[in-house]
Scaffold this motif. Structure first.
Motif, PDB file in Angstrom:
ATOM      1  N   THR A 292       0.815  -1.227   0.000  1.00 51.22           N
ATOM      2  CA  THR A 292       0.000   0.000   0.000  1.00 51.22           C
ATOM      3  C   THR A 292       0.843   1.268   0.000  1.00 51.22           C
ATOM      4  OG1 THR A 292      -0.076   0.024   2.397  1.00 51.22           O
ATOM      5  CG2 THR A 292      -1.864  -1.140   1.268  1.00 51.22           C
ATOM      6  N   GLY A 293       2.145   1.134   0.188  1.00 55.06           N
ATOM      7  CA  GLY A 293       3.019   2.300   0.242  1.00 55.06           C
ATOM      8  C   GLY A 293       3.323   2.851  -1.149  1.00 55.06           C
ATOM      9  N   ARG A 294       4.144   3.868  -1.170  1.00 52.30           N
ATOM     10  CA  ARG A 294       4.439   4.541  -2.440  1.00 52.30           C
ATOM     11  C   ARG A 294       5.111   3.600  -3.431  1.00 52.30           C
ATOM     12  NH1 ARG A 294       7.323   9.101   0.913  1.00 52.30           N
ATOM     13  NH2 ARG A 294       7.604   7.195   2.100  1.00 52.30           N
ATOM     14  N   GLN A 295       6.147   2.905  -2.987  1.00 55.72           N
ATOM     15  CA  GLN A 295       6.869   2.029  -3.900  1.00 55.72           C
ATOM     16  C   GLN A 295       6.019   0.808  -4.277  1.00 55.72           C
ATOM     17  OE1 GLN A 295       9.229   2.838  -5.545  1.00 55.72           O
ATOM     18  NE2 GLN A 295      10.810   1.297  -5.853  1.00 55.72           N
TER      19      GLN A 295
ATOM     20  N   SER B 114      -0.737  -5.823   3.008  1.00 57.28           N
ATOM     21  CA  SER B 114      -0.823  -4.759   4.009  1.00 57.28           C
ATOM     22  C   SER B 114      -1.045  -5.389   5.376  1.00 57.28           C
ATOM     23  CB  SER B 114      -2.001  -3.845   3.665  1.00 57.28           C
ATOM     24  OG  SER B 114      -2.272  -2.945   4.723  1.00 57.28           O
ATOM     25  N   ARG B 115      -0.834  -4.594   6.424  1.00 59.22           N
ATOM     26  CA  ARG B 115      -1.243  -5.042   7.754  1.00 59.22           C
ATOM     27  C   ARG B 115      -2.751  -4.972   7.890  1.00 59.22           C
ATOM     28  NH1 ARG B 115       2.467  -0.803  10.798  1.00 59.22           N
ATOM     29  NH2 ARG B 115       1.714   0.348   8.974  1.00 59.22           N
ATOM     30  N   ARG B 116      -3.391  -4.178   7.023  1.00 56.50           N
ATOM     31  CA  ARG B 116      -4.845  -3.979   7.100  1.00 56.50           C
ATOM     32  C   ARG B 116      -5.458  -4.322   5.735  1.00 56.50           C
ATOM     33  NH1 ARG B 116      -4.910   1.964   7.870  1.00 56.50           N
ATOM     34  NH2 ARG B 116      -2.850   1.792   6.940  1.00 56.50           N
TER      35      ARG B 116
ATOM     36  N   HIS C 239      -7.656  -1.644   3.988  1.00 59.50           N
ATOM     37  CA  HIS C 239      -6.825  -0.585   3.398  1.00 59.50           C
ATOM     38  C   HIS C 239      -6.234  -1.060   2.075  1.00 59.50           C
ATOM     39  CE1 HIS C 239      -4.099   2.764   3.142  1.00 59.50           C
ATOM     40  NE2 HIS C 239      -3.026   2.052   3.409  1.00 59.50           N
TER      41      HIS C 239
ATOM     42  N   LEU D 147       9.102  -2.375   2.079  1.00 60.98           N
ATOM     43  CA  LEU D 147       8.842  -1.996   3.470  1.00 60.98           C
ATOM     44  C   LEU D 147       9.813  -0.930   3.940  1.00 60.98           C
ATOM     45  CD1 LEU D 147       8.593  -5.677   4.642  1.00 60.98           C
ATOM     46  CD2 LEU D 147       6.688  -4.029   4.838  1.00 60.98           C
ATOM     47  N   PRO D 148       9.371  -0.059   4.841  1.00 57.11           N
ATOM     48  CA  PRO D 148      10.330   0.848   5.486  1.00 57.11           C
ATOM     49  C   PRO D 148      11.341   0.014   6.286  1.00 57.11           C
ATOM     50  CG  PRO D 148       8.049   1.423   6.040  1.00 57.11           C
ATOM     51  CD  PRO D 148       8.003   0.112   5.349  1.00 57.11           C
TER      52      PRO D 148
ATOM     53  N   ALA E 110      10.667  -1.609   9.716  1.00 55.88           N
ATOM     54  CA  ALA E 110       9.694  -2.706   9.765  1.00 55.88           C
ATOM     55  C   ALA E 110      10.180  -3.949   9.023  1.00 55.88           C
ATOM     56  CB  ALA E 110       8.373  -2.242   9.138  1.00 55.88           C
TER      57      ALA E 110
ATOM     58  N   THR F  82      14.406  -2.599  -0.259  1.00 52.75           N
ATOM     59  CA  THR F  82      14.485  -1.786   0.958  1.00 52.75           C
ATOM     60  C   THR F  82      15.791  -1.005   1.040  1.00 52.75           C
ATOM     61  OG1 THR F  82      13.114  -3.381   2.101  1.00 52.75           O
ATOM     62  CG2 THR F  82      14.436  -1.899   3.469  1.00 52.75           C
ATOM     63  N   ASN F  83      15.681   0.274   1.324  1.00 52.32           N
ATOM     64  CA  ASN F  83      16.841   1.115   1.622  1.00 52.32           C
ATOM     65  C   ASN F  83      16.864   1.396   3.120  1.00 52.32           C
ATOM     66  OD1 ASN F  83      17.934   1.736  -1.070  1.00 52.32           O
ATOM     67  ND2 ASN F  83      15.979   2.763  -1.399  1.00 52.32           N
TER      68      ASN F  83
ATOM     69  N   HIS G 167      16.240  -0.325  -5.896  1.00 53.12           N
ATOM     70  CA  HIS G 167      16.473   0.609  -4.794  1.00 53.12           C
ATOM     71  C   HIS G 167      16.318   2.068  -5.217  1.00 53.12           C
ATOM     72  CE1 HIS G 167      18.841  -3.045  -3.884  1.00 53.12           C
ATOM     73  NE2 HIS G 167      18.479  -2.805  -2.642  1.00 53.12           N
TER      74      HIS G 167
ATOM     75  N   VAL H 122      14.649   3.172  -8.180  1.00 52.28           N
ATOM     76  CA  VAL H 122      13.567   3.453  -9.135  1.00 52.28           C
ATOM     77  C   VAL H 122      12.479   4.190  -8.374  1.00 52.28           C
ATOM     78  CG1 VAL H 122      11.840   2.435 -10.642  1.00 52.28           C
ATOM     79  CG2 VAL H 122      14.114   1.418 -10.508  1.00 52.28           C
TER      80      VAL H 122
ATOM     81  N   SER I  49       9.163   5.851  -6.993  1.00 49.53           N
ATOM     82  CA  SER I  49       7.731   5.561  -7.006  1.00 49.53           C
ATOM     83  C   SER I  49       6.968   6.616  -7.792  1.00 49.53           C
ATOM     84  CB  SER I  49       7.208   5.486  -5.576  1.00 49.53           C
ATOM     85  OG  SER I  49       7.450   6.704  -4.893  1.00 49.53           O
TER      86      SER I  49
HETATM   87  N1  LIG Z   1       9.272   5.527  -2.403  1.00 43.68           N
HETATM   88  C1  LIG Z   1      10.207   5.349  -3.329  1.00 43.68           C
HETATM   89  O1  LIG Z   1      10.276   6.095  -4.330  1.00 43.68           O
HETATM   90  C2  LIG Z   1      11.203   4.211  -3.193  1.00 43.68           C
HETATM   91  C3  LIG Z   1      12.088   3.947  -4.250  1.00 43.68           C
HETATM   92  C4  LIG Z   1      12.969   2.873  -4.127  1.00 43.68           C
HETATM   93  C5  LIG Z   1      12.995   2.111  -2.966  1.00 43.68           C
HETATM   94  N2  LIG Z   1      12.145   2.417  -1.959  1.00 43.68           N
HETATM   95  C6  LIG Z   1      12.194   1.617  -0.733  1.00 43.68           C
HETATM   96  O2  LIG Z   1      10.984   0.881  -0.657  1.00 43.68           O
HETATM   97  C7  LIG Z   1      10.620   0.753   0.719  1.00 43.68           C
HETATM   98  C8  LIG Z   1       9.198   1.279   0.878  1.00 43.68           C
HETATM   99  O3  LIG Z   1       9.204   2.652   0.577  1.00 43.68           O
HETATM  100  P1  LIG Z   1       7.835   3.482   0.538  1.00 43.68           P
HETATM  101  O4  LIG Z   1       8.194   4.862   0.170  1.00 43.68           O
HETATM  102  O5  LIG Z   1       6.809   2.745  -0.258  1.00 43.68           O
HETATM  103  O6  LIG Z   1       7.429   3.416   2.088  1.00 43.68           O
HETATM  104  P2  LIG Z   1       6.090   3.822   2.813  1.00 43.68           P
HETATM  105  O7  LIG Z   1       5.096   4.327   1.821  1.00 43.68           O
HETATM  106  O8  LIG Z   1       6.438   4.704   3.957  1.00 43.68           O
HETATM  107  O9  LIG Z   1       5.611   2.428   3.474  1.00 43.68           O
HETATM  108  C9  LIG Z   1       5.298   1.271   2.745  1.00 43.68           C
HETATM  109  C10 LIG Z   1       4.271   0.447   3.517  1.00 43.68           C
HETATM  110  O10 LIG Z   1       4.903  -0.229   4.606  1.00 43.68           O
HETATM  111  C11 LIG Z   1       3.903  -0.524   5.567  1.00 43.68           C
HETATM  112  N3  LIG Z   1       4.437  -0.209   6.912  1.00 43.68           N
HETATM  113  C12 LIG Z   1       4.731   1.010   7.433  1.00 43.68           C
HETATM  114  N4  LIG Z   1       5.180   0.896   8.698  1.00 43.68           N
HETATM  115  C13 LIG Z   1       5.157  -0.426   8.973  1.00 43.68           C
HETATM  116  C14 LIG Z   1       5.480  -1.178  10.137  1.00 43.68           C
HETATM  117  N5  LIG Z   1       5.936  -0.601  11.264  1.00 43.68           N
HETATM  118  N6  LIG Z   1       5.339  -2.530  10.088  1.00 43.68           N
HETATM  119  C15 LIG Z   1       4.882  -3.144   8.963  1.00 43.68           C
HETATM  120  N7  LIG Z   1       4.540  -2.477   7.826  1.00 43.68           N
HETATM  121  C16 LIG Z   1       4.678  -1.129   7.846  1.00 43.68           C
HETATM  122  C17 LIG Z   1       2.688   0.344   5.275  1.00 43.68           C
HETATM  123  O11 LIG Z   1       1.644  -0.495   4.793  1.00 43.68           O
HETATM  124  P3  LIG Z   1       0.338  -0.884   5.675  1.00 43.68           P
HETATM  125  O12 LIG Z   1       0.083   0.241   6.639  1.00 43.68           O
HETATM  126  O13 LIG Z   1      -0.731  -1.000   4.641  1.00 43.68           O
HETATM  127  O14 LIG Z   1       0.683  -2.173   6.324  1.00 43.68           O
HETATM  128  C18 LIG Z   1       3.172   1.256   4.165  1.00 43.68           C
HETATM  129  O15 LIG Z   1       2.142   1.556   3.237  1.00 43.68           O
HETATM  130  C19 LIG Z   1      11.640   1.536   1.545  1.00 43.68           C
HETATM  131  O16 LIG Z   1      12.598   0.667   2.083  1.00 43.68           O
HETATM  132  C20 LIG Z   1      12.272   2.462   0.524  1.00 43.68           C
HETATM  133  O17 LIG Z   1      13.610   2.806   0.837  1.00 43.68           O
HETATM  134  C21 LIG Z   1      11.246   3.439  -2.030  1.00 43.68           C
END
Ligand SMILES: NC(=O)c1ccc[n+]([C@@H]2O[C@H](COP(=O)([O-])OP(=O)(O)OC[C@H]3O[C@@H](n4cnc5c(N)ncnc54)[C@H](OP(=O)(O)O)[C@@H]3O)[C@@H](O)[C@H]2O)c1
Length: 233
Positions: A22-25, A44-46, A49, A85-86, A89, A110-111, A148, A150, A152
């Motif tokens: 459900t997150g950005r990536q 997702s955890r939910r 959602h 995932l962040p 987590a 994951t970064n 890592h 690319v 979102s």
């Molecule tokens: N965003 C980017 O452009 C991008 C690009 C390349 C790599 N990444 C990497 O991809 C990963 C995710 O990035 P993101 O930007 O998508 O992150 P994000 O939107 O902050 O979170 C992704 C999802 O993780 C779940 N989450 C959050 N806290 C959690 C917890 N404590 N326990 C379990 N699940 C949890 C949430 O889903 P639910 O609440 O639905 O469970 C959330 O929607 C990161 O490691 C980031 O470095 C991101």
């Protein structure tokens, strides 16, 4: 009723589960895979959602595949799973899904980063990298690290009909490398390359803070990619 994680009739390639979908990536990757006609289990955890997020993605332009919202536990039952995932987590979530992920291929993007008042910083990982930590937590899973850098924002933007750039793939398992390369080709223009063993994911993860900082700079709106650097073939 939980959706079926097994490949569906007509699926061109295996269903992809996304942890943290459900997150950005996760949403960006799910959208591109659905544009390519693939079936995605958005975890997702939910579950509610996730179903809401999945429905919104299914309404986006050019989607020909299927995105189903579900639990992380169910998404982890797919043969090919992405961890989006962040970092805080990451290990706990993967560890709790060890049984579901046994025998699967995991692509970890994951970064290990955190935002501070001073900007985006790297978190020191005792295992060396988040990817190596995943492999240690999941001894029965083939782990690859990729995607890592690319962004979102590029993935989710339907105006980006074609993405450009190269994406390094790190793994100690040839089958996981192949699975990751196939998935990356389905993202719509990105070219994968074999960048080395899993421990070399440290390179990609350590460059994330600088690349993200640059991507957030005013006027920068392009996908983050890496120059070709094929060390295994
Ligand atoms: N965003 C980017 O452009 C991008 C690009 C390349 C790599 N990444 C990497 O991809 C990963 C995710 O990035 P993101 O930007 O998508 O992150 P994000 O939107 O902050 O979170 C992704 C999802 O993780 C779940 N989450 C959050 N806290 C959690 C917890 N404590 N326990 C379990 N699940 C949890 C949430 O889903 P639910 O609440 O639905 O469970 C959330 O929607 C990161 O490691 C980031 O470095 C991101």
């Amino acid at each position: 009723m939980a959706p079926d994680a097994s490949p569906q009739p007509g699926d061109p390639v295996p269903t992809v589960g996304i942890l943290g979908g459900t997150g950005r990536q996760g949403r960006g990757l799910a959208y591109r895979l659905a544009v390519a006609g693939r079936t995605v289990l958005l975890g997702s955890r939910r579950e509610e959602h996730a179903r809401d997020r999945a429905a919104r993605l299914m309404a986006m332009p050019r989607v020909t595949g299927t995105i189903r919202g579900t639990s992380n536990a169910h998404a982890a039952c797919a043969a090919l799973v992405i961890a989006a995932l962040p970092y805080p987590a990451h290990a706990d979530t993967l560890g709790a899904l060890r049984d579901q992920l046994a025998g699967a291929t995991l692509i970890d993007c994951t970064n290990p980063i955190r935002r501070t008042a001073a900007g985006i910083g790297l978190i020191s990982v005792p295992a060396g990298s988040a990817a190596e930590e995943a492999a240690a937590v999941l001894p029965g899973t083939l782990v690859a690290a990729a995607l890592h850098h690319v962004s979102s924002a590029s993935l989710i933007n339907p105006a980006n009909a074609t993405l450009t750039g190269t994406v390094p793939v790190y793994s100690d398992h040839p089958d996981a490398v192949e699975a990751a390369c196939t998935l990356i080709r389905h993202l719509g223009g990105l070219q994968p390359y074999r960048a080395g063993p899993l421990r070399d994911a440290r390179d990609a993860e350590s460059r994330a803070p600088a690349l993200i900082t640059a991507a957030l700079a005013p006027g920068h709106r392009q996908a983050r990619t890496d120059p070709p650097r094929d060390r295994t073939s």
